[in-house]
Design an enzyme around this catalytic site. Structure first.
Site, short mmCIF file in Angstrom:
data_model
loop_
_atom_site.label_atom_id
_atom_site.label_comp_id
_atom_site.label_asym_id
_atom_site.label_seq_id
_atom_site.Cartn_x
_atom_site.Cartn_y
_atom_site.Cartn_z
N ASP A 152 0.81 -1.22 0.00
CA ASP A 152 0.00 0.00 0.00
C ASP A 152 0.84 1.27 0.00
O ASP A 152 0.31 2.36 -0.24
CB ASP A 152 -0.91 0.04 1.24
CG ASP A 152 -1.81 -1.18 1.35
OD1 ASP A 152 -1.99 -1.87 0.33
OD2 ASP A 152 -2.32 -1.43 2.45
N GLY A 196 -6.08 -3.81 -0.34
CA GLY A 196 -5.36 -3.00 0.62
C GLY A 196 -6.27 -2.01 1.33
O GLY A 196 -7.15 -1.41 0.72
N TYR A 324 -3.90 -11.08 -4.47
CA TYR A 324 -3.18 -12.34 -4.30
C TYR A 324 -2.31 -12.66 -5.51
O TYR A 324 -1.40 -13.48 -5.42
CB TYR A 324 -4.15 -13.49 -4.01
CG TYR A 324 -4.75 -13.39 -2.62
CD1 TYR A 324 -3.94 -13.52 -1.49
CD2 TYR A 324 -6.10 -13.12 -2.42
CE1 TYR A 324 -4.46 -13.39 -0.21
CE2 TYR A 324 -6.62 -12.99 -1.14
CZ TYR A 324 -5.80 -13.14 -0.05
OH TYR A 324 -6.31 -13.01 1.23
#
Length: 406
Positions: A152, A196, A324
């Site tokens: 992030d 995120g 992912y």
């Protein structure tokens, strides 16, 4: 202080830097302090509490460079907060009445650890700071040197956290295949959900990287292959105010003209509104040991898709998450360079007993240094006033209206 043994641990969610950071630390110690012993706790603070560790042997030192080629973490991660005794008891990591900080401290003492390297985000490193403070208060000297990991890029006051550049690049590659679905049905709405809590920067950077890829392509409009259909049509991040009705009107014009709409959505965008809705309905969302809302349980992508689908007259809707796909990737060249500079400095700081989190300090002239633990925090807001983001929104015709900070 003479450093005889150091310990490594990786914790929190994955980011495309963990394997390389572990490799880089091992390489640097082997280069300049080969007599220092290295151990690694498996699965972060989980393994520290259990005493699960790997001793880094000569063969591993010799082959540590191979770790730069892989993503994930060879030593494993977990989400454990040492100051959350209730959760640690529930998970069987400590007994009822035990203080996890004391258990961890005693394990470090028993293992003869002089330096602990934590590789993680703000939760990982503030937990490390709690541990270091506890050890100091109880007469055990330990130097903790952290490395900032988060896709992030949201650690205060660090300019660039490890793995974020790679995550943006990987998310863009993911988007190219997902947006390729735009002709799988008429009036198609595609939502690329970027994983995120505070991933405004990552969402925006991924959109920019994706549009760089578009710039390199050739098009055949006569058969329907157009840049307009492959383009990003909206970028929604937590730091922008989102007028759903106004955006729906703008995007419906795109849908009518092109037959599809592609949205890049930060998973944290709209989170507060969704949480309020769920709480008001008597079904408050689940939270992790750190008190954060479990975003995968509230499905922001599906919520936004539902808001827009009817207003755009979408006949088909697809929501896909890139997290992912991105977060366990191997580090790219740009991140490898950043990792090298940070791991080298981390070892130097450790050997001279200087604690902190390694990073370019935005409040100290962007100098790469060991930043004091009390100054480390998470949730750094993405600065939407940056020119490159303004250019992105202007190019796609989206207004830039910062969210209220009330």
């Amino acid at each position: 202080m003479s450093v005889r043994r150091v310990a490594l641990l990786t914790a929190g969610g994955f980011a495309p830097c963990l394997s390389s950071a572990v490799g880089g630390l091992i390489e640097r110690y082997t280069e300049i302090a080969p007599d220092v012993e290295i151990i690694a706790y498996e699965h972060g603070y989980y393994g520290l509490l259990r005493g699960d560790k790997i001793v880094v042997d000569a063969e591993t030192r010799k082959n540590a460079g191979i770790l730069h080629r892989f993503g994930g973490s060879p030593i494993g991660n977990s989400r454990v907060k040492l100051t959350n005794a209730k959760d640690c008891v529930k998970r069987g990591l400590v007994a009822e009445g035990q203080d996890p900080l004391q258990v961890a401290a005693e394990q470090l003492k028993a293992d003869g650890v002089d330096v602990l390297h934590t590789i993680g985000g703000d939760d990982t490193n503030t937990t490390a700071a709690d541990l270091a403070a506890y050890l100091a208060d109880n007469g055990y000297g330990l130097t903790v040197v952290g490395l900032p990991k988060t896709i992030d890029n949201d650690v205060v006051p660090i300019r660039q956290s490890l793995g974020a550049w790679t995550a943006a690049e990987e998310a863009a590659g993911f988007a190219a295949n997902i947006i390729g679905e735009h002709r799988s049905g008429p009036r198609m709405l595609i939502v690329h959900e970027v994983m995120g809590r505070h991933c405004g920067w990552l969402t925006a950077a991924a959109a920019v990287e994706y549009r760089k890829w578009l710039d390199q392509q050739q098009w055949v409009p006569g058969i329907g292959l157009t840049r307009e259909r492959w383009d990003v049509h909206a970028v929604f991040v937590p730091e922008l105010a989102i007028d759903i009705d106004a955006e729906a009107e703008r995007l419906k014009a795109v849908m009518d003209a092109q037959g599809n709409v592609n949205i890049f959505l930060s998973e944290g965008a709209g989170m507060h509104e969704i949480v309020e809705q769920l709480t008001a309905a008597g079904t408050p969302p689940e939270r992790d040991p750190f008190g954060h809302v479990k975003l995968d349980t509230i499905n922001p992508g599906q919520w936004f898709a539902k808001q827009f689908a009817e207003k755009l007259g979408a006949e088909k809707v697809m929501v896909q998450k890139s997290g992912y796909y991105s977060r366990a990737a191997a580090a790219n060249a740009e991140d490898l360079r950043l990792i090298k500079s940070m791991t080298d400095l981390a070892v130097e700081c450790a050997l001279r007993g200087e604690a902190g989190v390694i990073g370019h300090d935005e409040e100290r002239g962007d100098v790469l240094r060991a930043i004091e633990f009390p100054r480390i925090a998470g949730g750094k807001a993405f600065d939407v006033s940056q020119p490159w983001f303004g250019e992105l929104l202007a190019d796609i015709g989206q207004p830039l209206v910062p969210a209220s900070h009330e």
